[in-house]
Design a protein around this motif. Structure first.
Motif, mmCIF file in Angstrom:
data_model
loop_
_atom_site.group_PDB
_atom_site.id
_atom_site.type_symbol
_atom_site.label_atom_id
_atom_site.label_comp_id
_atom_site.label_asym_id
_atom_site.label_seq_id
_atom_site.Cartn_x
_atom_site.Cartn_y
_atom_site.Cartn_z
ATOM 1 N N GLY A 104 -5.279 28.393 22.790
ATOM 2 C CA GLY A 104 -3.944 28.824 22.389
ATOM 3 C C GLY A 104 -3.185 27.773 21.614
ATOM 4 O O GLY A 104 -1.945 27.767 21.609
ATOM 5 N N LEU A 105 -3.926 26.885 20.932
ATOM 6 C CA LEU A 105 -3.309 25.793 20.189
ATOM 7 C C LEU A 105 -3.418 26.025 18.687
ATOM 8 O O LEU A 105 -4.092 26.945 18.235
ATOM 9 N N SER A 106 -2.771 25.168 17.917
ATOM 10 C CA SER A 106 -2.841 25.198 16.457
ATOM 11 C C SER A 106 -3.379 23.857 15.968
ATOM 12 O O SER A 106 -2.917 22.805 16.411
ATOM 13 N N GLU A 107 -4.374 23.900 15.065
ATOM 14 C CA GLU A 107 -4.941 22.641 14.558
ATOM 15 C C GLU A 107 -3.871 21.762 13.935
ATOM 16 O O GLU A 107 -3.899 20.534 14.062
ATOM 17 N N ALA A 108 -2.913 22.393 13.250
ATOM 18 C CA ALA A 108 -1.874 21.631 12.554
ATOM 19 C C ALA A 108 -0.939 20.917 13.525
ATOM 20 O O ALA A 108 -0.265 19.947 13.149
ATOM 21 N N LYS A 109 -0.886 21.389 14.776
ATOM 22 C CA LYS A 109 0.071 20.832 15.740
ATOM 23 C C LYS A 109 -0.604 20.082 16.886
ATOM 24 O O LYS A 109 0.043 19.739 17.871
ATOM 25 N N LEU A 110 -1.895 19.820 16.761
ATOM 26 C CA LEU A 110 -2.605 19.108 17.830
ATOM 27 C C LEU A 110 -2.107 17.675 17.958
ATOM 28 O O LEU A 110 -1.891 16.987 16.954
ATOM 29 N N THR A 111 -1.933 17.219 19.176
ATOM 30 C CA THR A 111 -1.663 15.808 19.389
ATOM 31 C C THR A 111 -2.980 15.048 19.268
ATOM 32 O O THR A 111 -4.061 15.640 19.418
ATOM 33 N N PRO A 112 -2.933 13.745 19.005
ATOM 34 C CA PRO A 112 -4.186 12.979 18.962
ATOM 35 C C PRO A 112 -5.008 13.123 20.233
ATOM 36 O O PRO A 112 -6.236 13.212 20.180
ATOM 37 N N GLN A 113 -4.335 13.161 21.388
ATOM 38 C CA GLN A 113 -5.072 13.295 22.645
ATOM 39 C C GLN A 113 -5.748 14.659 22.751
ATOM 40 O O GLN A 113 -6.905 14.755 23.171
ATOM 41 N N GLN A 114 -5.042 15.734 22.359
ATOM 42 C CA GLN A 114 -5.645 17.065 22.389
ATOM 43 C C GLN A 114 -6.851 17.137 21.467
ATOM 44 O O GLN A 114 -7.906 17.679 21.833
ATOM 45 N N SER A 115 -6.703 16.568 20.277
ATOM 46 C CA SER A 115 -7.798 16.577 19.311
ATOM 47 C C SER A 115 -9.009 15.832 19.865
ATOM 48 O O SER A 115 -10.150 16.314 19.785
ATOM 49 N N GLN A 116 -8.755 14.656 20.446
ATOM 50 C CA GLN A 116 -9.832 13.847 21.015
ATOM 51 C C GLN A 116 -10.556 14.599 22.124
ATOM 52 O O GLN A 116 -11.801 14.584 22.202
ATOM 53 N N GLU A 117 -9.810 15.276 22.980
ATOM 54 C CA GLU A 117 -10.408 15.997 24.107
ATOM 55 C C GLU A 117 -11.266 17.159 23.622
ATOM 56 O O GLU A 117 -12.355 17.404 24.163
ATOM 57 N N ILE A 118 -10.795 17.873 22.613
ATOM 58 C CA ILE A 118 -11.556 19.016 22.109
ATOM 59 C C ILE A 118 -12.818 18.543 21.392
ATOM 60 O O ILE A 118 -13.896 19.110 21.571
#
Length: 235
Positions: A104-118
Motif C-alpha cells: 500500500g505504498l508509493s515508490e515516489a514516497k518511500l523512505t530510505p528505510q522502507q526502500s532498504q527493507e523492500i
C-alpha cells in the motif's frame, strides 16, 4: 537500489566449459504457458526462456524419467530456465514495484528505510542482476531452472506457495514441522521434486523449493566442488 552482499557461492571460481545453450524438448515436460515473464514484457531477445546448457537438459530429462517411475504420468513443469541479465534486471525491478504496491505504498514516497527493507526482501529470492563475470545470476548461466510438478490429471501440484513468493513459505523445509492441516502434503510434494532432481545430479537453492541447478557456482558450492563449469552467457 540498496547495497547488497555477495552470496556464499560467489567465492567459487568459474572455469567456463563453453557448452552451448540448447532448446528444452518441451514435449517431454509440462510448460507454463504463456511464459510468466515474457507476458510481463521481459526482454529475452532472440533466445527463448526454454533453453539450458546441453548437459543440464540431459539431466532434466533424467529427472523426468525418475519421476515417471515413482508417479506414472506426472510431469515436471518448466516455469523458467535461461534468463539473460536484462531479464533478471526487469524481474528484480518488477518484483520491487509489486512489493511496494502490495504494501500500500508509493515508490515516489518511500523512505530510505522502507526502500532498504523492500529491496532486502526482493534479494532474499532474486539474484542481483550483476554483469560482473565472477558473480553471474544463476539463471544467466543457462544452468538453473525453476520447476514444479503436474499430476496425472494435468493439474499443477500444490507446493504450499507459488514460485517467486517473497515469504518464508519459499524455503524448501518451511512445512516440515508445521501443524497446518495440509503441511505434510506440501512437504511431501516438495520432497518428491527434490528427490528426482537430486538423483539426476541437480542441487536445490537452499532458499527456494523450485530452483535447481547443475554446474554453476551454487551447484559447486553445495557439492563442495572447487570450481564451476558454467558462467554467464553473453547473449
Amino acid at each position: 537500489m540498496t547495497t547488497y552482499q555477495t552470496r556464499p557461492y560467489h567465492q567459487i571460481p568459474i572455469l567456463e566449459c563453453g557448452e552451448l545453450l540448447v532448446a528444452i524438448p518441451l514435449d517431454v515436460f509440462a510448460v507454463e504457458s504463456p511464459h510468466p515473464y515474457e507476458k510481463l514484457g521481459a526482454p529475452y531477445g532472440e533466445y527463448s526462456p526454454y533453453y539450458l546448457r546441453q548437459s543440464v537438459v540431459e539431466k532434466l530429462i533424467q529427472a523426468q524419467n525418475y519421476l515417471q517411475l515413482l508417479r506414472p504420468h506426472w510431469r515436471i513443469q518448466i516455469f523458467d530456465a535461461y534468463r539473460p541479465v536484462a531479464v533478471q534486471q526487469f524481474m528484480v525491478d518488477y518484483s520491487f514495484a509489486t512489493a511496494v504496491r502490495e504494501r500500500g505504498l508509493s515508490e515516489a514516497k518511500l523512505t530510505p528505510q522502507q526502500s532498504q527493507e523492500i529491496w532486502a526482501d526482493v534479494f532474499e529470492i532474486w539474484a542481483v542482476p550483476s554483469m560482473d563475470k565472477n558473480t553471474p545470476p544463476p539463471h544467466s548461466t543457462g544452468a538453473a531452472v525453476d520447476i514444479t510438478l503436474v499430476d496425472d490429471g494435468g493439474q499443477v501440484v500444490n507446493m504450499g506457495s507459488p514460485i517467486d513468493d517473497l515469504s518464508e513459505r519459499s524455503h524448501p523445509n518451511y512445512y516440515t514441522n508445521s501443524e497446518y492441516p495440509e503441511a505434510q502434503q506440501y512437504h511431501a510434494h516438495r520432497q518428491l521434486l527434490y528427490d528426482v532432481m537430486l538423483k539426476a545430479g541437480f542441487q536445490r537453492n537452499p532458499r527456494e523449493w523450485w530452483h535447481f541447478c547443475y554446474g554453476d557456482q551454487m551447484w559447486a558450492w553445495l557439492n563442495q566442488i572447487p570450481t564451476a563449469c558454467y558462467g554467464r552467457l553473453s547473449y
